[in-house]
Scaffold this motif. Structure first.
Motif, PDB file in Angstrom:
ATOM      1  N   LEU A  41      12.270 -58.145   9.666  1.00 28.54           N
ATOM      2  CA  LEU A  41      12.572 -59.546   9.968  1.00 28.54           C
ATOM      3  C   LEU A  41      13.942 -59.944   9.448  1.00 28.54           C
ATOM      4  O   LEU A  41      14.697 -60.664  10.120  1.00 28.54           O
ATOM      5  CB  LEU A  41      11.492 -60.435   9.335  1.00 28.54           C
ATOM      6  N   LYS A  61      21.370 -70.074  15.939  1.00 27.07           N
ATOM      7  CA  LYS A  61      20.939 -70.223  14.539  1.00 27.07           C
ATOM      8  C   LYS A  61      21.451 -69.040  13.721  1.00 27.07           C
ATOM      9  O   LYS A  61      21.701 -67.967  14.282  1.00 27.07           O
ATOM     10  CB  LYS A  61      19.410 -70.228  14.454  1.00 27.07           C
ATOM     11  N   GLU A 101      15.648 -66.214  23.230  1.00 28.57           N
ATOM     12  CA  GLU A 101      16.428 -66.530  22.049  1.00 28.57           C
ATOM     13  C   GLU A 101      17.907 -66.547  22.391  1.00 28.57           C
ATOM     14  O   GLU A 101      18.391 -65.733  23.168  1.00 28.57           O
ATOM     15  CB  GLU A 101      16.148 -65.445  21.013  1.00 28.57           C
ATOM     16  N   LEU A 142       5.872 -68.508  34.132  1.00 28.66           N
ATOM     17  CA  LEU A 142       7.141 -67.840  34.393  1.00 28.66           C
ATOM     18  C   LEU A 142       6.905 -66.373  34.748  1.00 28.66           C
ATOM     19  O   LEU A 142       5.971 -65.762  34.222  1.00 28.66           O
ATOM     20  CB  LEU A 142       8.024 -67.872  33.133  1.00 28.66           C
ATOM     21  N   ASP A 175       8.771 -64.142  33.773  1.00 30.53           N
ATOM     22  CA  ASP A 175       9.447 -63.413  32.706  1.00 30.53           C
ATOM     23  C   ASP A 175       8.515 -63.252  31.505  1.00 30.53           C
ATOM     24  O   ASP A 175       8.133 -64.239  30.877  1.00 30.53           O
ATOM     25  CB  ASP A 175      10.702 -64.205  32.305  1.00 30.53           C
ATOM     26  N   SER A 203       9.271 -61.238  28.864  1.00 33.56           N
ATOM     27  CA  SER A 203      10.017 -60.617  27.770  1.00 33.56           C
ATOM     28  C   SER A 203       9.825 -61.358  26.439  1.00 33.56           C
ATOM     29  O   SER A 203      10.026 -60.782  25.381  1.00 33.56           O
ATOM     30  CB  SER A 203      11.501 -60.554  28.115  1.00 33.56           C
ATOM     31  N   GLN A 204       9.431 -62.620  26.497  1.00 31.37           N
ATOM     32  CA  GLN A 204       9.295 -63.386  25.263  1.00 31.37           C
ATOM     33  C   GLN A 204       7.843 -63.514  24.798  1.00 31.37           C
ATOM     34  O   GLN A 204       7.563 -64.181  23.801  1.00 31.37           O
ATOM     35  CB  GLN A 204       9.882 -64.789  25.464  1.00 31.37           C
ATOM     36  N   THR A 239       3.855 -62.834  18.219  1.00 31.61           N
ATOM     37  CA  THR A 239       4.098 -62.476  16.811  1.00 31.61           C
ATOM     38  C   THR A 239       4.238 -63.729  15.952  1.00 31.61           C
ATOM     39  O   THR A 239       3.679 -63.817  14.854  1.00 31.61           O
ATOM     40  CB  THR A 239       5.373 -61.620  16.708  1.00 31.61           C
ATOM     41  N   VAL A 265       1.745 -64.613  12.917  1.00 35.13           N
ATOM     42  CA  VAL A 265       2.226 -64.665  11.531  1.00 35.13           C
ATOM     43  C   VAL A 265       2.072 -66.061  10.965  1.00 35.13           C
ATOM     44  O   VAL A 265       1.632 -66.255   9.827  1.00 35.13           O
ATOM     45  CB  VAL A 265       3.703 -64.217  11.472  1.00 35.13           C
ATOM     46  N   PHE A 305      -1.708 -57.121  10.815  1.00 33.70           N
ATOM     47  CA  PHE A 305      -0.999 -55.967  11.394  1.00 33.70           C
ATOM     48  C   PHE A 305      -1.862 -55.253  12.433  1.00 33.70           C
ATOM     49  O   PHE A 305      -1.359 -54.789  13.456  1.00 33.70           O
ATOM     50  CB  PHE A 305      -0.567 -54.997  10.292  1.00 33.70           C
ATOM     51  N   THR A 318      10.618 -59.696  16.616  1.00 33.01           N
ATOM     52  CA  THR A 318      10.561 -60.706  15.545  1.00 33.01           C
ATOM     53  C   THR A 318      11.639 -61.761  15.756  1.00 33.01           C
ATOM     54  O   THR A 318      12.020 -62.469  14.825  1.00 33.01           O
ATOM     55  CB  THR A 318      10.770 -60.030  14.170  1.00 33.01           C
ATOM     56  N   ALA A 319      12.103 -61.867  17.019  1.00 28.02           N
ATOM     57  CA  ALA A 319      13.250 -62.741  17.296  1.00 28.02           C
ATOM     58  C   ALA A 319      12.967 -64.211  16.968  1.00 28.02           C
ATOM     59  O   ALA A 319      13.865 -64.932  16.554  1.00 28.02           O
ATOM     60  CB  ALA A 319      13.633 -62.615  18.768  1.00 28.02           C
ATOM     61  N   LEU A 367      10.832 -65.296  14.698  1.00 27.28           N
ATOM     62  CA  LEU A 367      10.286 -65.470  13.341  1.00 27.28           C
ATOM     63  C   LEU A 367      11.378 -65.796  12.336  1.00 27.28           C
ATOM     64  O   LEU A 367      12.531 -65.399  12.499  1.00 27.28           O
ATOM     65  CB  LEU A 367       9.612 -64.177  12.892  1.00 27.28           C
ATOM     66  N   ASN A 368      10.989 -66.512  11.303  1.00 22.13           N
ATOM     67  CA  ASN A 368      11.892 -66.680  10.163  1.00 22.13           C
ATOM     68  C   ASN A 368      11.076 -66.582   8.874  1.00 22.13           C
ATOM     69  O   ASN A 368       9.848 -66.436   8.914  1.00 22.13           O
ATOM     70  CB  ASN A 368      12.661 -68.008  10.260  1.00 22.13           C
ATOM     71  N   GLY A 369      11.765 -66.653   7.762  1.00 25.64           N
ATOM     72  CA  GLY A 369      11.088 -66.507   6.469  1.00 25.64           C
ATOM     73  C   GLY A 369      10.031 -67.566   6.243  1.00 25.64           C
ATOM     74  O   GLY A 369       8.999 -67.310   5.592  1.00 25.64           O
ATOM     75  N   VAL A 407       6.615 -66.549   7.608  1.00 22.11           N
ATOM     76  CA  VAL A 407       5.909 -65.584   6.754  1.00 22.11           C
ATOM     77  C   VAL A 407       5.359 -66.281   5.503  1.00 22.11           C
ATOM     78  O   VAL A 407       4.203 -66.050   5.106  1.00 22.11           O
ATOM     79  CB  VAL A 407       6.861 -64.430   6.356  1.00 22.11           C
ATOM     80  N   LEU A 414      11.162 -73.927  14.080  1.00 24.70           N
ATOM     81  CA  LEU A 414      12.438 -73.635  14.731  1.00 24.70           C
ATOM     82  C   LEU A 414      13.584 -74.151  13.876  1.00 24.70           C
ATOM     83  O   LEU A 414      13.472 -75.183  13.280  1.00 24.70           O
ATOM     84  CB  LEU A 414      12.473 -74.292  16.107  1.00 24.70           C
TER      85      LEU A 414
END
Lengths: 334, 264
Positions: A28, A50, A115, B84, B86, B88-89, B95, B99, B167, B191-192, B194-196, B199, B264
């Motif tokens: 990550l 971002k 993204e 959509l 698409d 891909s996302q 994820t 999470v 997991f 994980t595009a 995701l951020n800290g 988690v 976000l």
């Protein structure tokens, strides 16, 4: 596992979970032990980018956005620009020699709702690579929100117009329908004539084409080419000889001007004045002669009557014929 | 512990249970911060409880979370496909969802059924067979002796189980994405988004739900009365109460996380 104590089993499970979590956090956080270098890209509108967003060349990730710095349009002396947002990019050191001075930096997205990322067009390989810490001007992404606002405004205006002018529009449509119906009727009635007109137009077009082809053939012919060559030669000759001729004429005029003294000039002027007076008198005489001639032509006066009146002419001719046959009548009067 | 228990199902009973739960929570947290017992026996008790909550729950949780991950992945991709073309996302969205919320919240429910029921039945049996009274007579605090090891075990091992289960769910989701929708595993495992904060919020939920299961179930077990019938009732109430508490806590934690750790 059977021989392990309870504490060991618990410890192993905890270690497994901690290991999985650590690996996940490493992925990550984009843990990368390779060497990096910094570039900065200025944008007025970098979209929703971002920190941590990827930096790609094509679809290959070569770094990430380390920081989004608000510059607020303040003057930057180093670049001479007033950027609103500056992106601090951390790129792999190994790609540094492939990102050139004329590289383009875009903000784009991976898919329709994907993204956002910074995409780099590396530029001309002949140009020098960008140095560490270089500040470049990025290409702002299109403002879809503004485009949508404008489209919305346009649609709203169109709707309002259609609603307010409904009566007029209905009348206009009725008129158009009538005109089209009449046009259709006219075309149906004159079907044969229209066919004939079209056939004639086609014939005329064919003839015109033939004429143009002939004209082209003539223009391309040897006579025209020869004439053009001659004209070309004449023009060339004139161009060549004109300047010496003019020079000579100019020198002759100068010499004549110098040859004449003040007395001669006065005499010439007097002669010219007399000539002018004679011309005036001659013009008057000519006018009188023309009047006399008109008088005679119109058959007025004795001479006019003699010359223009056919009856007198016939009488005289008869008289002369009679005298020729009877000359004694000159001496004898009945 | 339950000296004047109101009639079951009444509002007064609910208020009483809540008061007892708050009391038990306060005492357990105080002892967790400053434990009075130590030594080999205490460590052994903690290890046994951790083994029961963690290791013994793993097979059940692995299977359950695999199914949960597969279902969530399938439904996410299916709904996305209708909106959509698409996909891909889908992986990145799945994820993030897993999470930030579902691994903890959905995983805690089967955990509550297994662990909560066990705790309530065990403590309830001890109460109706007067073992808890015997502890008190020996000057042993039942909260310190019985509740604290279970609380610590649930907080630590509940988190461990839910992380591992997350997991497993992720792996099952990747598999379903590839098999059912043809989404490449490397694309799906993104994980595009995701951020800290995601988690951190997920881990906070795991620990909180673990603690809540232990406290609610212990409170219900220690409140049991009326023989084996009372133990059964306490067990049922422990499972129901634990699941309800998890959902309420999920609302509170998600609301707090929305402001403190925005998605976000």
């Amino acid at each position: 596992m059977k021989g392990l104590s309870v504490e060991a089993r618990v410890g192993l499970l905890i270690l497994l979970a901690v290991g999985l979590l650590a690996a996940f956090l490493a992925v990550l956080g984009g843990v990368d032990l390779g060497a990096k270098y910094s570039l900065y890209a200025d944008f007025d509108n970098p979209g929703n980018i971002k920190p941590g967003a990827p930096v790609n060349v094509g679809s290959i990730r070569i770094g990430s956005v380390d920081e989004v710095i608000y510059m607020g349009g303040r003057f930057d002396e180093a670049t001479g620009r007033r950027p609103l947002i500056r992106l601090h990019l951390r790129l792999d050191r190994e790609v540094q020699d492939t990102i050139h001075e004329d590289a383009l930096f875009y903000v784009t997205s991976q898919s329709v709702l994907g993204e956002q990322l910074v995409s780099i067009d590396p530029g001309d390989p002949e140009r020098a690579p960008l140095e560490e810490g270089a500040v470049v001007e990025g290409v702002d992404p299109p403002r879809l929100d503004l485009a949508l606002a404008l489209i919305y405004e346009l649609l709203e205006g169109t709707t309002r117009f259609l609603r307010e002018r409904r009566t007029q529009l209905r009348g206009l449509l009725d008129h158009i329908t009538n005109v089209l119906a009449e046009l259709d009727e006219t075309l149906s009635e004159n079907d044969e004539r229209i066919d004939r007109i079209i056939a004639k137009v086609e014939t005329a077009m064919d003839e015109t084409n033939t004429l143009l082809a002939n004209a082209n053939a003539t223009l391309d012919g040897p006579a025209v080419r020869r004439s053009l060559r001659n004209l070309d030669r004449v023009l060339a000759s004139a161009e060549r000889d004109l300047d010496p001729i003019l020079t000579e004429v100019r020198s002759l005029v100068n010499e004549a001007d110098q040859a004449f003294g003040p007395e001669q000039r006065e005499n010439v002027q007097q002669i010219l004045a007399e000539g002018a007076a004679i011309a005036v008198e001659a013009r008057g005489a000519m006018g009188e002669a023309r009047g006399l001639l008109d008088h005679v032509t119109e058959g007025r006066g004795t001479v006019g009557a003699l010359l223009m009146d056919e009856e007198i002419y016939d009488d005289i001719q008869e008289l002369l014929r009679d005298l020729k046959h009877n000359p004694w009548k000159l001496f004898w009067r009945e | 512990m339950a000296t004047a228990f109101p009639s079951p199902g009444s509002l007064a009973a609910l208020r009483f249970q809540l008061r007892e739960l708050v009391k038990l929570t306060r005492r357990t947290l105080e002892m967790a911060v400053a434990p009075r017992r130590g030594g080999r026996a205490a460590r052994r008790a903690f290890a046994e409880q951790m083994h029961l909550v963690g290791n013994r729950s793993m097979p059940f949780m692995i299977v359950t979370m695999a199914f949960i991950g597969a279902i969530i992945s399938f439904q996410t991709a299916l709904q996305s496909q209708e909106i959509l073309p698409d996909l891909s996302q889908v992986g990145a969205t799945f994820t993030k969802l897993l999470v930030r919320d579902l691994a903890a919240s959905v995983g805690a429910l089967p955990l509550a059924t297994r662990v909560g029921a066990g705790i309530a039945a065990e403590l309830g049996s001890m109460v109706v067979t007067e073992q808890v009274d015997a502890l008190r007579m020996n000057n042993a605090d039942p909260v310190e002796t019985l509740v604290l090891p279970r609380f610590v075990a649930c907080v630590v091992m509940g988190t461990v189980v839910l992380v591992v289960g997350g997991f497993v769910a992720f792996g099952a989701g990747v598999l379903v994405g590839q098999v059912a929708f043809g989404i490449e595993a490397r694309t799906f495992a993104s994980t595009a988004l995701l951020n800290g904060g995601d988690v951190a919020l997920g881990l906070a939920k795991c620990a909180t739900y673990g603690g809540a299961i232990a406290l609610v179930s212990s409170e219900r077990g220690l409140s049991a009365f009326g023989g084996s019938e009372g133990v059964g009732r306490a067990t049922t109430e422990a499972v129901v109460g634990s699941c309800f508490t998890i959902i309420v806590l999920n609302v509170l934690l998600s609301t707090g996380g929305h402001f403190l750790l925005p998605a976000l």
